[in-house]
Every structure is written in C-alpha cells, then in structure tokens.
Design an enzyme around this catalytic site. Structure first.
Site, short mmCIF file in Angstrom:
data_model
loop_
_atom_site.label_atom_id
_atom_site.label_comp_id
_atom_site.label_asym_id
_atom_site.label_seq_id
_atom_site.Cartn_x
_atom_site.Cartn_y
_atom_site.Cartn_z
N GLN A 82 67.26 84.79 41.59
CA GLN A 82 68.29 85.71 41.14
C GLN A 82 69.23 85.09 40.10
OE1 GLN A 82 69.13 87.35 45.52
NE2 GLN A 82 70.30 88.43 43.97
N HIS A 83 69.96 85.97 39.40
CA HIS A 83 71.15 85.64 38.61
C HIS A 83 70.89 84.96 37.27
CE1 HIS A 83 73.39 86.63 42.20
NE2 HIS A 83 73.00 85.55 42.86
N ASP A 239 64.55 87.31 44.79
CA ASP A 239 63.86 86.60 45.87
C ASP A 239 64.39 86.96 47.25
OD1 ASP A 239 66.29 85.26 45.45
OD2 ASP A 239 65.36 83.30 45.11
#
Length: 476
Positions: A82-83, A239
């Site tokens: 992520q991110h 995820d």
C-alpha cells in the site's frame, strides 16, 4: 496438471516490498497448482525507494516459474504494497523511483496537511484516516516541494498495484481498498476529494479510475508475460485488503498479524473515523470497511532482545515483575515516534528468560491495545483471534497472545494469504461470486484452534502503568 485441476485456473499476485509471489490456483477448490517467487531491491538508508520496472520484471520471472499452468489461467488479480507513490510521465514510464510506504521523509508534509485541512478530527471524518507519513498524499506533497521538476513531468500517479494493472491491461484502474490508503480518496463520499487534490496540486485526471467491487480492470494485453492474451484482470487491491479476502473474513472476525511490524484489523460494516489517528479507516475490497492499526515493533524487535540476551527466541520463562516496552524503532501505536526500548522492574532474581518474556508481553500488549480501538459492535467479546504472519508459528508468540487477550486463538494453516486473497478476487470475478465467500469455500482460515486462557490482568496492569509513567521518557 489437468488431473490436479477441477475448475478454471486463476493467478493471485502478491507484489510486496521485498518480492513478488505468484500462485496459480484452481478456482473451484483453492488447490495451489503452481507457484513462483522473485525478489525486489529497495534502496538503503533513510530513503526507501524501488524502481517500478523491477516489479514488472519480477512478475514475469515469478510467472515463468509457474510453467505451463500460467499459460492456462482465465483470470488474475494483483495485490500490492500500500501507499507507495509511482509517478509516471505521459508515455507511462516512471519519472523517478517509487517512494515506498516505509519512507517517512514526508513527516513535515503530514503535519502541515493535517493542520491545513482542519486537523486530525476533520481528516478522520472526511477521509477516514489521519494522513500519516506513509500515506501517498504526503509523499506527493513532498515531491512537489523537493523535486518540482519530477512533479512537473508527472502525467499520472499510481499506487504499486495500479502500476502493474496498467502494464497488464493498458488501463488506469484501482480499487476502493488501495485507494483508501492514499489520503485523497474520501471514505465519506467514496470518491476522490477534489479540495485535497487542489491543495496538493494534483489534477484528478492524473489518477486511475476506481473500479467497483467485482468489476474487471480489463484483460491481459501485455505480450511479454506467459499469460493468455485476453484473460480477465481484476481491479486488484492493497495487501492488507487481499489478506482479509484470503481469510474469507466476515464482519467481526479479528485478525492479529505478527511480522516485522504488527497489524490488527477486522472487516466492519461501519465506516471508521478515528480522530486520534491510531486506526486507519481503510475500505475493504468488497464494499465494507477494514479498520486497521499497526505497531512498528513486533517480531524483529523481540528477536533483537533475544539476541542481546544470548537466548533462543523461544527460551522464555514465566514469573517475575519486569516490564519491557520493546519500542526499538520508535512506535506508531502508541504514537511515540522518538521512543526507545524501556525496561523497568528488574530484581536480583530476574532471569534472562523472564526479560525475554517481558519483551513478548510488551509487543503483544501494544497490539491488543490497538485491537481494542479497531473492534466495534460487530465483534463478540469471545470471538477467536485469527493469528497470522511469521510469528504465528512461534509457541511463545501464540501463548503470549492467549494469556494477554483471554480469547481463543486460531492459527490458519494457509500461508501466502495476500496472494491467496488476490486469487480469490480473480476467481470471484470469473465466477460471479463474492471473493470472500470463494475463500471460505476454499477453507483458507482452517487451522489449529487453541481455547481461551484466563487473562493475565496483573501483567496488563504492570504494562499500562509503566507506559503511563514512562511516557515522558518514551517521547524522546
């Protein structure tokens, strides 16, 4: 291979910080027919960056390891870390290396954005989360400030899983789960927040379309992978959202993940909005929510204490009154970024095994406190904890969780839950089913069950008192 397969084949991809894993799975039974694995590299030092091109090459390598099975799949899905900020030029090529989730150089931008848009409570109510330095919105603000030429050359911004989906399909598509970790997708409206995008100078047309749950991103058009041209590609997800799918979670089932960092989450029907920032109010990949909290110090920190003591990680001993808060890397939950480890209550008769047990207690205590913030009315007080991650196989971890939580514990047999969740999403798309229901049919959450123990209230009280009394020291 055909004898092993009762139904169509799907691929689940886990593109993580360190590697890509691929699983070819029988959509009917959940049997893993083939698997592949290829590593990634991450820059050293304080900057955590990766070349997105290597994720694509790793995907190809992992698929090649799956052999002929990969060439017979009908659908696939990509779950990713992520991110991360992937900045692409007009030709779809990376402008610079991707800035990963664990790169925290955007801490000043995090503080500034939080203040400029009404403070933590306003962000929580609007976006669902307070924008920590991990979040993409802070990374883009950092890029505009420190590398204006890179920002000016950027025509499209993607998350890591979005980048791979775009290479696969030629389409700019994301999903609500991964989008909810950007800071510019608002959970209140379930859409991109144009005021936030204006504030950070990012045009909405630079962002991918957010696919609805169960909607395809497109079909495979890339010719350089061992996949059938025209195979369905799901929207993919982050995820953590994929792991929730991989477990087939229903609302109210708490998960405790023991890895380098610790994570607690549960699917909820209620939109989270925690003004303290402890709980990230993520969306899940199905249409519900995935409130999640994370601690920085988990298995790696306890292993370091074991190494300092010269003991095997399982060589714990009961008794004693020592308290160890193993916040070796600072801590996120509780929010003590300048913290170091704190040991209190040593006596002449304290043993090394008791100190090691105290380290386990400190790490699990922080996770359980975070879990209390995550859980809501969907969760029964005696609901079993699903224990996953590398630490879940450790006896000392499991018994510490049982003793301090007072809940039953289930350790699922299935590993590779992120890739399995992606495979369930692909199977759900192919078969027209709820992907979590697909995973439940596959039995991914089955495993050994350990009944509840009486909660060790004395240890919990010692830990809480030490955290309160030592807060000034822990603030660094």
């Amino acid at each position: 291979m055909g004898a092993q397969s009762a139904g169509p084949l799907v691929v689940g991809v886990d593109s993580s910080t360190q590697s890509t894993k691929t699983l070819v799975v029988d959509a009917a039974t959940g049997a893993v027919v083939a698997r592949g694995h290829a590593p990634h590299s991450v820059s050293g030092g304080e900057r955590k960056e990766s070349d997105p091109g290597q994720w694509w090459r790793a995907l190809g390598e992992a698929l090649h390891q799956c052999g002929e099975a990969a060439r017979q799949v009908s659908a696939l899905s990509v779950a990713g870390q992520q991110h991360g900020l992937v900045a692409l030029d007009a030709a779809g090529e990376p402008v610079r290396p991707a800035i990963l989730w664990n790169d925290v150089r955007s801490a000043p931008q995090s503080e500034r954005l939080t203040a400029e848009l009404g403070g933590a409570r306003a962000w929580a109510e609007r976006v669902g989360s307070v924008p920590a330095p991990a979040f993409t919105v802070t990374k883009w603000a950092w890029l505009r400030e420190h590398e204006p030429e890179s920002a000016a050359a950027t025509a499209a911004v993607r998350l890591p899983h979005d980048y791979l989906v775009q290479r696969l399909t030629g389409q700019g598509v994301t999903d609500r789960g991964d989008a909810s970790g950007t800071g510019w997708w608002a959970s209140a409206t379930q859409a991109y927040d144009t005021e936030i995008l204006d504030r950070i100078g990012l045009p909405p047309e630079a962002l991918p379309r957010v696919a609805a749950p169960g909607e395809a991103a497109g079909t495979v058009h890339a010719g350089d992978l061992p996949l059938p041209h025209g195979a369905l590609v799901a929207a993919g997800t982050g995820d953590n959202m994929a792991a929730a799918l991989g477990l087939g979670l229903r609302p109210g089932q708490p998960v405790l993940s023991l890895g380098t960092s610790g994570t607690v989450y549960a699917v909820s029907r209620h939109r989270p909005a925690d003004p303290t920032g402890t709980v990230a109010g993520f969306a899940d990949a199905r249409g519900d929510w995935l409130p999640l909290a994370c601690t920085l110090n988990c298995t790696l920190a306890v292993d370091r204490i074991a190494a300092l003591l010269g003991r095997d990680r399982e060589a714990v001993e009961p008794g004693g009154g020592a308290v160890l808060l193993p916040f070796l890397d600072g801590e996120r939950t509780p929010n003590l970024p300048g913290a170091t480890g704190l040991l209190h209550g040593l006596r002449h008769d304290t043993t090394p095994g008791q100190v090691l047990q105290a380290a386990y207690d400190g790490a699990v205590f922080a996770l359980l406190r975070a879990l209390d913030e995550v859980l809501d009315s969907d969760t029964a007080p005696d609901a079993p904890l699903l224990l996953i991650g590398g630490g879940a196989r450790g006896l000392a971890w499991r018994e510490t969780v049982r003793r301090l939580s007072g809940r039953p514990v289930v350790v699922p047999e299935a590993g590779e839950l992120v890739a399995l969740g992606a495979a369930a999403q692909a199977a759900g798309l192919l078969l027209g089913e709820d992907p979590a229901a697909v995973a439940r049919r596959w039995g991914t959450a089955r495993g050994a069950r350990y009944e509840a123990r009486e909660r060790d209230e004395a240890a919990l009280e010692r830990l809480a008192a030490t955290l309160t009394a030592g807060e000034r020291l822990l603030r660094g």
